[in-house]
Design a protein around this motif. Structure first.
Motif, short mmCIF file in Angstrom:
data_model
loop_
_atom_site.label_atom_id
_atom_site.label_comp_id
_atom_site.label_asym_id
_atom_site.label_seq_id
_atom_site.Cartn_x
_atom_site.Cartn_y
_atom_site.Cartn_z
N GLN A 113 -6.44 -2.59 -9.38
CA GLN A 113 -5.45 -3.15 -8.45
C GLN A 113 -5.11 -4.59 -8.82
O GLN A 113 -3.96 -5.01 -8.75
CB GLN A 113 -5.99 -3.12 -7.01
CG GLN A 113 -6.07 -1.72 -6.43
CD GLN A 113 -6.46 -1.75 -4.96
OE1 GLN A 113 -5.81 -2.39 -4.15
NE2 GLN A 113 -7.53 -1.05 -4.63
N PRO A 170 0.81 -1.23 0.00
CA PRO A 170 0.00 0.00 0.00
C PRO A 170 0.84 1.28 0.00
O PRO A 170 0.39 2.31 -0.48
CB PRO A 170 -0.82 -0.10 1.30
CG PRO A 170 -0.10 -1.08 2.16
CD PRO A 170 0.64 -2.01 1.24
N HIS A 171 2.06 1.19 0.52
CA HIS A 171 2.89 2.39 0.65
C HIS A 171 3.76 2.62 -0.59
O HIS A 171 4.55 3.53 -0.62
CB HIS A 171 3.77 2.26 1.88
CG HIS A 171 4.66 1.04 1.84
ND1 HIS A 171 4.15 -0.24 1.92
CD2 HIS A 171 5.99 0.92 1.69
CE1 HIS A 171 5.16 -1.10 1.83
NE2 HIS A 171 6.29 -0.42 1.68
N LEU A 172 3.62 1.75 -1.60
CA LEU A 172 4.42 1.90 -2.82
C LEU A 172 3.52 2.27 -3.99
O LEU A 172 2.37 1.82 -4.08
CB LEU A 172 5.13 0.59 -3.17
CG LEU A 172 6.21 0.08 -2.21
CD1 LEU A 172 6.82 -1.21 -2.76
CD2 LEU A 172 7.28 1.14 -1.98
N SER A 173 4.05 3.07 -4.90
CA SER A 173 3.31 3.39 -6.11
C SER A 173 3.11 2.12 -6.94
O SER A 173 3.77 1.11 -6.72
CB SER A 173 4.07 4.42 -6.94
OG SER A 173 5.24 3.82 -7.49
N ASP A 228 1.99 6.10 -11.44
CA ASP A 228 2.46 6.91 -10.31
C ASP A 228 1.48 6.95 -9.15
O ASP A 228 1.75 7.55 -8.12
CB ASP A 228 2.74 8.35 -10.78
CG ASP A 228 3.90 8.37 -11.77
OD1 ASP A 228 4.79 7.50 -11.66
OD2 ASP A 228 3.89 9.24 -12.66
N LYS A 229 0.32 6.32 -9.31
CA LYS A 229 -0.67 6.32 -8.23
C LYS A 229 -0.33 5.27 -7.17
O LYS A 229 0.52 4.39 -7.39
CB LYS A 229 -2.06 6.05 -8.82
CG LYS A 229 -2.56 7.20 -9.67
CD LYS A 229 -4.05 7.14 -9.82
CE LYS A 229 -4.56 8.37 -10.59
NZ LYS A 229 -5.87 8.11 -11.18
N TYR A 230 -1.05 5.37 -6.06
CA TYR A 230 -0.94 4.36 -5.01
C TYR A 230 -2.13 3.41 -5.11
O TYR A 230 -3.19 3.79 -5.60
CB TYR A 230 -0.87 5.04 -3.64
CG TYR A 230 0.49 5.66 -3.42
CD1 TYR A 230 1.50 4.94 -2.80
CD2 TYR A 230 0.76 6.93 -3.91
CE1 TYR A 230 2.77 5.49 -2.65
CE2 TYR A 230 2.03 7.49 -3.76
CZ TYR A 230 3.02 6.76 -3.14
OH TYR A 230 4.27 7.28 -3.00
N ASN A 261 5.52 -1.08 -6.99
CA ASN A 261 5.02 -2.42 -6.72
C ASN A 261 5.55 -3.42 -7.74
O ASN A 261 5.86 -4.55 -7.41
CB ASN A 261 3.48 -2.43 -6.76
CG ASN A 261 2.86 -2.32 -5.38
OD1 ASN A 261 2.73 -3.31 -4.66
ND2 ASN A 261 2.49 -1.10 -5.00
N SER A 318 -4.42 2.45 -3.18
CA SER A 318 -5.72 2.90 -2.64
C SER A 318 -6.43 3.87 -3.57
O SER A 318 -7.62 4.13 -3.40
CB SER A 318 -5.51 3.56 -1.28
OG SER A 318 -4.68 4.70 -1.43
N GLN A 319 -5.72 4.42 -4.55
CA GLN A 319 -6.34 5.35 -5.49
C GLN A 319 -6.93 4.64 -6.70
O GLN A 319 -7.49 5.28 -7.58
CB GLN A 319 -5.31 6.38 -5.96
CG GLN A 319 -4.74 7.22 -4.82
CD GLN A 319 -3.59 8.11 -5.29
OE1 GLN A 319 -2.52 7.62 -5.62
NE2 GLN A 319 -3.83 9.42 -5.31
#
Ligand code: ADP
Ligand code: MG
Length: 249
Positions: free
Chosen positions: A151, A99-102, A140-142, A106, A144-145
């Motif tokens: 995903q 979750p903390h990586l783009s 470039d998104k994460y 990932n 959760s976006q």
């Protein structure tokens, strides 16, 4: 035609969770390029079966061979386990992205860390794979976006970045809203067409019929029946298969 060597071979694999006998004398061979769909009721042992194939679960008897690497009972597999984990890609029901990586990070993380690729090489490969699952514009998104379907396509690209010899899928569309199931199945269909060896646990019977070379029905830890999809779905031989199919089709 010359016999091909199976890429996966399970020989009388038995697995217990305490008193619970979850896999019973599983014998299964998978040929390179084959797409095998595993079906069965909830709790029948489908996840455990595919988790055993990449060493995420230990088993107590029998043996498992993946691309020449042998997994032994009770966790005595040694280096084979690491080799199998780098050669086998897995996509889970719950995406499991970092979750903390783009999105880009990932996909590049494992090739850089495990395979020792340069950032430039890993990035180039990542963009190619993200394009393939039509999501390069989200790099470039994460997580959760993104939507669930997006995903899961990132999860697929991430697995493919390791250039796996075999892909395992555990209900990859079960956590998705209905309108997103198609985009994930499309990506999997494309991968199958390209010749990837795939083992897929799914409840998407239409997809199974269309994409599988072979469907394996598992019930209470046993492989009850396996056949080409049209055979298994249209004329199941065993009462347990008939009963299951009558509930899901
Ligand atoms: P499926 O994927 O077909 O729904 P699973 O392989 O997840 O089935 O589970 C098979 C059986 O093993 C079920 O009865 C489940 O409750 C049990 N089980 C799964 N994982 C564990 C675990 N970590 N500890 C104990 N029992 C488990
Ligand atoms: Mg499961």
């Amino acid at each position: 035609m010359a016999d091909t060597q199976p890429i996966v071979r399970l020989d009388r694999v038995n697995k217990h969770f305490g008193q619970l006998h979850v896999l019973k004398d599983i014998v299964l061979e998978i040929q390179p390029g084959e797409v095998v769909v595993v079906i069965g009721a909830s709790g029948s042992g489908k996840s455990t079966l595919i988790r055993c194939i990449n060493g995420l679960e230990e088993f107590q008897a029998g043996h498992i061979e993946v691309d020449g690497n042998e997994l032994l009972p009770n966790g005595k597999s040694g280096r084979a386990l690491q080799r199998i984990r780098t050669e086998v890609g897995m996509v889970f029901q719950q995406f499991n992205l970092f979750p903390h990586l783009s999105v880009l990070d990932n996909v590049t993380l494992a090739p850089m860390k495990v395979r020792g690729w340069s950032r430039a090489d890993a990035t180039e490969t990542a963009y190619r794979l993200l394009e393939r699952v039509s999501i390069a514009d989200q790099a470039d998104k994460y997580p959760s976006q993104l939507s669930g379907g997006q995903q899961q396509r990132v999860a697929l690209a991430r697995a493919l970045a390791m250039e796996p010899r075999l892909m395992l899928f555990d209900e990859p569309t079960s956590a998705l809203d209905p309108e997103m199931i198609g985009e994930v199945l499309d990506a999997m269909r494309e991968l199958a067409r390209e010749g990837m060896t795939m083992v897929i646990v799914t409840h998407e019977m239409g997809f199974a019929r269309e994409v599988a070379d072979r469907v394996v029905f598992i019930d209470r830890g046993e492989i009850v029946e396996q056949a080409a999809p049209d055979t298994l779905f249209d004329s199941p031989r065993h009462e347990r298969t008939q009963s299951f199919l009558s509930r899901v089709l």
